[in-house]
Design an enzyme around this catalytic site. Structure first.
Site, PDB file in Angstrom:
ATOM      1  CG  ASP A 156      34.135  27.102  45.520  1.00 29.61           C
ATOM      2  OD1 ASP A 156      35.001  26.863  46.371  1.00 29.61           O
ATOM      3  OD2 ASP A 156      33.213  27.920  45.687  1.00 29.61           O
ATOM      4  CB  CYS A 182      41.147  45.231  48.891  1.00 30.61           C
ATOM      5  SG  CYS A 182      42.864  44.704  49.109  1.00 30.61           S
ATOM      6  CB  CYS A 230      39.997  45.863  43.355  1.00 30.89           C
ATOM      7  SG  CYS A 230      41.545  45.390  42.537  1.00 30.89           S
TER       8      CYS A 230
END
Length: 379
Positions: free
Chosen positions: A152, A213, A267
């Site tokens: 990332d 979501c 979720c």
């Protein structure tokens, strides 16, 4: 890229190496790995359309380095395969819903409660890359082997890569979902020149008709399924955004002061999520259950001390104060909050002062309306 003809013995050795990689990854705390080829050309149109709509906001690096995202060999020359890994991060007893329902508390995204994951994962991926090189050079000496780990922090399309490697599918909230582990995990990659066998996995999207979501998002950041307008996302607004938080989003931010997990928390697949075993991912300094007022009263030295080694430090003290001021404006009316905001106003930067002034107006307005989320019809 030069193609190397491998003997049957070498191909078998590569297959055995994949088994070893799985074992090494497990020993180093990764929950799953997969291996894919490096062809990401199928993502070109989707990325171009997303950028064309301006959904990346001020994150100009996404536009500037898009070619590297789409062509791994431009980022790491010689890349033939990508090893994709995931590592669980959700602390035991996280109670994210309870904190969100306590408006005097500060909600910090669950991934940021402990130490920063970047260095931890990259160091472990580098160990695997070195083991791969040592193992492979013994049976393919004619092939120059190079590998590079990423976590990332580089132009990597980590979610499409993870999906292609069989780690899960991209959900309607644009995050990777694994049917056995939900979505509370970090992703990492190793780009390698070694022609490893790819993971033979067909990942089926199992979101079905569910849109929980999308509906729960406080700022209506999803124009449609599988598409995120980052400019409206609370994670973007509180972390990547370096300027003012637009007033239309402040009330619905509630007590979320660093990131947002609503789309994950709701979720259904996260009923299968497993708590992390990593000591470094456990909450520090009480950040999992701190009062907004307590955090707002940290001076800069305390902030730097308590966020050492944390992902929170990257936003700096000024933005931390900005975000907390919004949270305090949304908290129940309290003279202690008014006093704290007022006391900080004289020395506040221009940016923070604007948010403190907004918060004071909110605190002093007994008839203010509590808006829990914006309508998706506004997008």
């Amino acid at each position: 890229m030069t193609t190397i003809a491998l003997s049957q013995e070498q191909q078998l050795a590569l297959s055995n190496l994949c088994t070893n990689i799985q074992l090494w990854a497990k020993e180093l705390g990764f929950q799953q790995i997969g291996i894919s080829d490096a062809d990401l050309s199928s993502e070109t149109e989707r990325l171009q359309q997303w950028l064309g709509k301006g959904y990346h906001g001020s994150m100009q690096w996404l536009e500037d380095r898009k070619k590297m995202r789409l062509n791994p060999e431009l980022l790491h020359p010689g890349t033939r395969r990508i090893i994709s890994v995931r590592m669980d991060y959700l602390p035991e007893g996280s109670q994210q819903i309870a904190i969100l329902k306590s408006p005097e508390k500060a909600y910090v995204s669950r991934y940021a409660l402990g130490r920063d994951y970047h260095k931890l994962m990259r160091k472990r991926l580098a160990l695997i890359a070195e083991k791969i090189k040592q193992d492979a050079q013994a049976f393919i000496p004619e092939l120059e082997i190079s590998s590079r780990p990423f976590v990332d922090s580089a132009p990597v399309l980590e979610r499409p890569i993870a999906e292609k490697a069989g780690l899960g599918w991209i959900g309607k909230h644009t995050l990777i979902i694994n049917q056995h582990a939900g979505s509370w995990f970090f992703l990492g990659e190793i780009y390698t020149s070694l022609p490893l066998p790819v993971t033979e996995v067909i990942t089926e999207n199992k979101c079905g008709d569910c849109e929980a979501c999308l509906k729960v998002c406080p700022t209506a950041a999803f124009p449609r399924p599988y598409e995120l307008d980052a400019r409206r996302c609370i994670s973007y607004l509180t972390i990547e955004n370096k300027g003012e938080i637009p007033e239309e989003f402040r009330t619905v931010m509630g007590n979320r002061v660093f990131g947002c997990d609503d789309c994950q928390a709701i979720c259904p697949w996260n009923k299968y999520a497993k708590p992390t075993c990593e000591a470094d991912f456990q909450p520090r300094h009480g950040l999992e259950n701190s009062d907004l007022l307590t955090l707002f009263m940290w001076d800069e030295q305390t902030f730097l001390k308590n966020t050492e080694g944390s992902a929170i430090r990257r936003i700096g003290y000024e933005l931390w104060q900005r975000n907390l001021a919004v949270g305090l404006g949304n908290a129940p009316a309290n003279p202690d909050i008014v006093s704290a905001l007022t006391s900080r106003l004289p020395q506040a930067s221009e940016l923070v002062a604007k948010h403190i002034q907004w918060a004071l107006v909110q605190q002093k307005n007994p008839n203010r309306k509590r808006v829990r989320k914006l309508s998706r019809t506004r997008v």
